[in-house]
Scaffold this active site. Structure first.
Site, PDB file in Angstrom:
ATOM      1  N   CYS A  86      10.185  57.567  86.408  1.00  0.00           N
ATOM      2  CA  CYS A  86      10.790  57.064  85.011  1.00  0.00           C
ATOM      3  C   CYS A  86      12.270  56.631  85.346  1.00  0.00           C
ATOM      4  CB  CYS A  86      11.175  58.345  84.288  1.00  0.00           C
ATOM      5  SG  CYS A  86       9.860  59.487  84.349  1.00  0.00           S
ATOM      6  N   HIS A 338       9.527  55.838  75.280  1.00  0.00           N
ATOM      7  CA  HIS A 338       9.679  55.887  76.498  1.00  0.00           C
ATOM      8  C   HIS A 338       8.699  55.019  77.294  1.00  0.00           C
ATOM      9  CE1 HIS A 338      10.730  57.073  80.608  1.00  0.00           C
ATOM     10  NE2 HIS A 338      10.200  58.485  80.378  1.00  0.00           N
TER      11      HIS A 338
END
Length: 379
Positions: A86, A338
């Site tokens: 991430c 996201h």
């Protein structure tokens, strides 16, 4: 040491998993952003030293290189793709800035891209070439197999339990994210970040995950993903598709080429934490960053922490004593989405457009037990 400045930043609107952008490969998501930079900054594009992009679940083959070629950039321009899960998008920005600081180059494009909708299916390879059993698909990436290897949802539950973040606090934070995001869409702040693109003849310019009119009480109606837990679909981010690009260059060169505002990269930190508590990575990352630069949390006007889960952001906020007036003041990923490899670059893009802020931090909690953070000032 040379100074690195971010002089331009744009992103696509983020599509839902299986949504408007579902048919676009990562390099196709990036193409309109590259073309925008080519048209707006032709003199700069000809001087690019490297393209550095974050990506996590893509189709391989060095997406950064594939994307720049697909967009028609010169084949003499190299490209490199970074996978720090991430944190990949933020890592790409730090990489480019550090290369400039070190004198290795003067102009970089950094950013990130993700298509969760087009992510390849992965099959476990049999140990024997004579295997006859049906193939077994990977359900998810293995983050820390030598440890207990929790899923990201279990990791968020672990953080919630350790830091006593109740279901109510998580739902309250998620509601805040949607409200702030909706407000900043309405007032035009977030639209500055987004490059409208045409998808199947329609203009796509709004994040698909945003639920601007969801009543506060609705957040409490969702069942926990794990029985007995507190993490729900409502207080977690969605899976998304999208891309982000930033133009980064050496400060003196930026002035010479007429750029008058942007972000000055000051420093960046990446740390490791217990892989059972991946979402808490921003706490030591930001703490180390502040200590190294002789700053306190009160010296920072805006702190952007990626909102993968309410639980982890609330825990980080409490541990670092961050005020609501500092934290994610335009909303965050719980509302906007996201797209893994792009999210860190999106945080920096958001800071870029907060023109009235002087000292800012972007930070990510990262699967596998990592955290990264970067410090910027206005120039």
């Amino acid at each position: 040491m040379n100074q690195a400045v971010i002089v331009a930043a744009k992103r696509t609107a983020f599509g839902k998993y299986g949504g408007t952008l579902k048919h676009l490969e990562p390099e196709q998501l990036l193409k309109p952003l590259f073309q925008h930079f080519k048209e707006k900054y032709p003199e700069v594009i000809s001087k690019i030293d490297d393209v550095v992009l974050g990506n996590v679940v893509g189709n391989g083959g060095n997406i950064a290189r594939k994307a720049l070629l697909e967009a028609g950039l010169k084949d003499s321009i190299p490209g490199v793709t970074i996978d720090r899960q991430c944190g990949s998008g933020l890592e790409s920005v730090q990489y480019a800035c550090r290369m400039i600081q070190a004198g290795a180059g003067k102009v970089y494009i950094a950013g990130g891209v993700e298509s969760t909708s087009r992510a390849p299916w992965k099959i476990k390879r049999p140990h024997s070439v004579y295997e006859t059993a049906l193939p077994e698909f990977y359900e998810r990436a293995s983050f820390a197999p030598e440890m207990s290897d929790p899923s990201m949802i279990q990791g968020a539950e672990n953080v919630a339990k350790m830091y006593d973040v109740s279901r109510g606090l998580q739902d309250e934070f998620a509601y805040r994210s949607h409200q702030l995001t909706a407000e900043n869409v309405k007032n035009g702040n977030i639209s500055q970040e987004i490059l409208p693109i045409t998808v199947k003849g329609e203009i796509f310019n709004t994040d698909e995950s945003l639920k601007s009119h969801i009543p506060k009480d609705n957040f409490g109606r969702f069942k926990p993903v794990i029985k007995g837990g507190t993490v729900t679909a409502a207080n977690s981010c969605m899976k998304n598709d999208g891309a982000v690009l930033l133009l980064i260059m050496e400060k003196d060169m930026a002035y010479e080429l007429g750029f008058e505002h942007g972000l000055l990269f000051k420093d960046g930190v990446t740390v490791g934490v217990d892989s059972n508590f991946p979402g808490i990575g921003p706490v030591p990352a930001i703490s180390n960053l502040l200590k190294r630069n002789q700053l306190t949390i009160e010296n920072i006007e805006v702190i952007e922490i990626n909102e993968a889960f309410s639980a982890q952001v609330v825990a980080c906020q409490q541990a670092l004593n961050i005020s609501n007036t500092q934290l994610n003041i335009w909303g965050g990923a719980l509302a906007s989405g996201h797209p893994y490899g792009a999210s860190g670059a999106q945080l920096v893009t958001r800071l870029f457009y907060m023109f009235d802020k002087e000292t800012m931090i972007a930070s990510m909690g990262i699967g596998g037990g990592l955290g990264n953070a970067a410090l910027f000032t206005r120039f």
